[in-house]
Design a protein around this motif. Structure first.
Motif, PDB file in Angstrom:
ATOM      1  N   GLU A  36       0.762  -1.293  -0.014  1.00 20.70           N
ATOM      2  CA  GLU A  36       0.324   0.289   0.247  1.00 20.70           C
ATOM      3  C   GLU A  36       0.929   1.211  -0.271  1.00 20.70           C
ATOM      4  N   GLY A  37       0.210   2.098  -1.214  1.00 25.52           N
ATOM      5  CA  GLY A  37       1.173   3.668  -1.114  1.00 25.52           C
ATOM      6  C   GLY A  37       2.610   3.749  -1.866  1.00 25.52           C
ATOM      7  N   GLU A  38       2.895   1.957  -2.560  1.00 23.59           N
ATOM      8  CA  GLU A  38       3.547   2.047  -3.727  1.00 23.59           C
ATOM      9  C   GLU A  38       2.919   2.721  -5.107  1.00 23.59           C
ATOM     10  N   GLY A  39       3.888   3.155  -5.970  1.00 19.50           N
ATOM     11  CA  GLY A  39       2.970   2.856  -6.922  1.00 19.50           C
ATOM     12  C   GLY A  39       4.001   2.833  -8.196  1.00 19.50           C
ATOM     13  N   ASP A  40       4.725   3.339  -9.644  1.00 15.26           N
ATOM     14  CA  ASP A  40       4.903   2.063 -10.092  1.00 15.26           C
ATOM     15  C   ASP A  40       6.633   2.661 -10.546  1.00 15.26           C
ATOM     16  N   GLN A  41       7.035   2.670 -11.296  1.00 17.60           N
ATOM     17  CA  GLN A  41       8.670   3.910 -11.582  1.00 17.60           C
ATOM     18  C   GLN A  41       8.408   4.940 -11.891  1.00 17.60           C
ATOM     19  N   SER A  42       7.789   5.385 -12.829  1.00 19.50           N
ATOM     20  CA  SER A  42       7.151   6.375 -13.646  1.00 19.50           C
ATOM     21  C   SER A  42       7.017   7.452 -12.936  1.00 19.50           C
ATOM     22  N   ALA A  43       6.255   6.958 -12.193  1.00 16.45           N
ATOM     23  CA  ALA A  43       5.036   7.859 -11.104  1.00 16.45           C
ATOM     24  C   ALA A  43       5.997   8.636  -9.921  1.00 16.45           C
ATOM     25  N   LEU A  44       6.776   7.673  -9.702  1.00 17.29           N
ATOM     26  CA  LEU A  44       8.196   7.715  -8.396  1.00 17.29           C
ATOM     27  C   LEU A  44       9.211   8.651  -9.548  1.00 17.29           C
ATOM     28  N   LEU A  45       9.424   9.159 -10.561  1.00 20.76           N
ATOM     29  CA  LEU A  45      10.739   9.620 -11.183  1.00 20.76           C
ATOM     30  C   LEU A  45       9.373  10.607 -11.427  1.00 20.76           C
ATOM     31  N   ARG A  86      11.210   9.107   0.014  1.00 10.42           N
ATOM     32  CA  ARG A  86      10.268   9.421   0.527  1.00 10.42           C
ATOM     33  C   ARG A  86       9.576   8.915   1.331  1.00 10.42           C
ATOM     34  N   VAL A  87       8.694  10.114   1.937  1.00  9.56           N
ATOM     35  CA  VAL A  87       9.015   9.890   3.194  1.00  9.56           C
ATOM     36  C   VAL A  87       7.182   9.654   3.680  1.00  9.56           C
ATOM     37  N   SER A  88       6.076  10.014   2.481  1.00  7.70           N
ATOM     38  CA  SER A  88       4.822   9.783   2.317  1.00  7.70           C
ATOM     39  C   SER A  88       4.555   9.324   0.112  1.00  7.70           C
ATOM     40  N   PRO A  89       3.132   8.934   0.204  1.00  6.56           N
ATOM     41  CA  PRO A  89       3.124   8.359  -1.429  1.00  6.56           C
ATOM     42  C   PRO A  89       2.775  10.371  -1.930  1.00  6.56           C
TER      43      PRO A  89
END
Length: 335
Positions: free
Chosen positions: A42-51, A303-306
């Motif tokens: 929960e709270g993890e996104g895909d690589q594109s969103a993170l970049l 990344r401390v939160s989404p």
């Protein structure tokens, strides 16, 4: 769809548990259980969103925010400039008054930026820096605390962003000379916290995500307004007007997502400034030499939160006209 690679240790553990299950005649794990084990937490996104978040945090000029969205960003930076200056007076072919001066400058900048999504492809922003500067030179030493130069800007994305194509952003910024001008500082009255002149900057930024790396680059051009009606004693003359030369800048770098919580960045920025024209009260006009400032930046994002990623960076000057060291922290907050 995002595919995740099973770490080697986990794979060994799975094979070991499978062998144990076969030898002990226990019920093997179901396909649903395997999918649950590999599913993103929960709270993890895909690589594109993170970049994209990493690009936003590293340099807010690369990505935009949605229409009606609001983002407040706090930046804390420290820069140090140290140099040894040789002072000479050449007359009749002979060097006199030979001396070596040590000049040191420490600057702490607290910058508050507010971004607002006017449209999905247009973001406006305002920037307010608060500076604390301490200088120690042969002529004087002292500390000043004041606001810096207030800035207004906009970022526009002319084409819709697509996953397999580079993202293009056009930028425009106006800087007002609200800080303490270096051309109006009287000896012993403190240090300058502004540039003393207004500036208009136009730029172009490009970024492309190639999982798990984001590549980015930029070009910009800055023109300055002159500082007029001055009366500053400069040696044996009185400075009355300064026209800074135009500046061309470029930058390039990449961001790499080590995990869903940690990202790193490496970038290089360079600015080439034409010489400034000086005018004195006795009619003398002079021009300074061209300056080149280059900085190599190394960054780490956590990344401390989404919605929140704290970024730390260290910049190292690679040319004589650059700060020796720049240390920064960036904290974006979305609403």
């Amino acid at each position: 769809m995002t595919f995740r690679t099973i770490p080697f240790a986990v794979a060994v553990a799975l094979m070991a548990s499978s062998s144990f299950a076969q030898t002990s005649n226990t019920t093997p794990a179901t396909a649903d259980a395997a999918r649950d084990a590999l599913a993103k937490k929960e709270g993890e996104g895909d690589q594109s969103a993170l970049l994209k978040q990493t690009l936003t945090a590293v340099d807010k000029q690369y990505t935009l925010i949605r229409r009606g969205g609001f983002q407040l960003t706090y930046d804390l930076s420290y820069s140090y400039v140290g140099e040894e200056r040789i002072v000479t007076d050449i007359a009749n072919g002979n060097a006199t008054l030979f001396n070596i001066e040590n000049n040191n400058s420490h600057t702490v900048t607290n910058t508050f930026s507010a971004d607002y999504g006017v449209l999905d492809n247009l973001t406006a922003n305002v920037t307010l820096p608060l500076l604390s500067r301490y200088a120690d030179t042969a002529a004087r030493s002292g500390m000043s605390n004041s606001i810096g130069d207030l800035g207004f800007g906009a970022r526009w994305q002319p084409f819709e962003a697509r996953r397999d194509q580079p993202g293009l952003t056009l930028t425009g910024n106006v800087r007002l000379p609200t800080g303490r001008s270096p051309f109006k500082i009287i000896a012993g009255s403190g240090e300058a916290t502004g540039s003393g002149v207004g500036a208009v900057t136009a730029g172009l930024n490009v970024n492309k995500i190639v999982d798990p790396v984001a590549l980015f680059g930029s070009l910009n051009f800055t023109a300055y307004t002159p500082a007029k009606d001055l009366w500053q004693i400069n040696g044996s003359r009185i400075l009355t007007r300064v026209q800074p030369g135009t500046t061309f800048g470029f930058g390039m770098g990449f961001a790499y997502a080590l995990s869903y919580g940690i990202s790193t960045t490496v970038s290089f920025q360079e600015a080439i400034s034409a010489g400034s024209k000086l005018r004195f009260a006795d009619g003398l006009e002079a021009k300074t030499h061209m300056q080149t400032s280059g900085i190599l930046n190394l960054g780490l994002g956590y990344r401390v939160s989404p919605k929140t990623t704290i970024n730390f960076s260290v910049g190292i000057g690679v040319t004589p006209d650059s700060p020796n060291l720049v240390v920064g922290m960036n904290l974006p907050l979305s609403f």
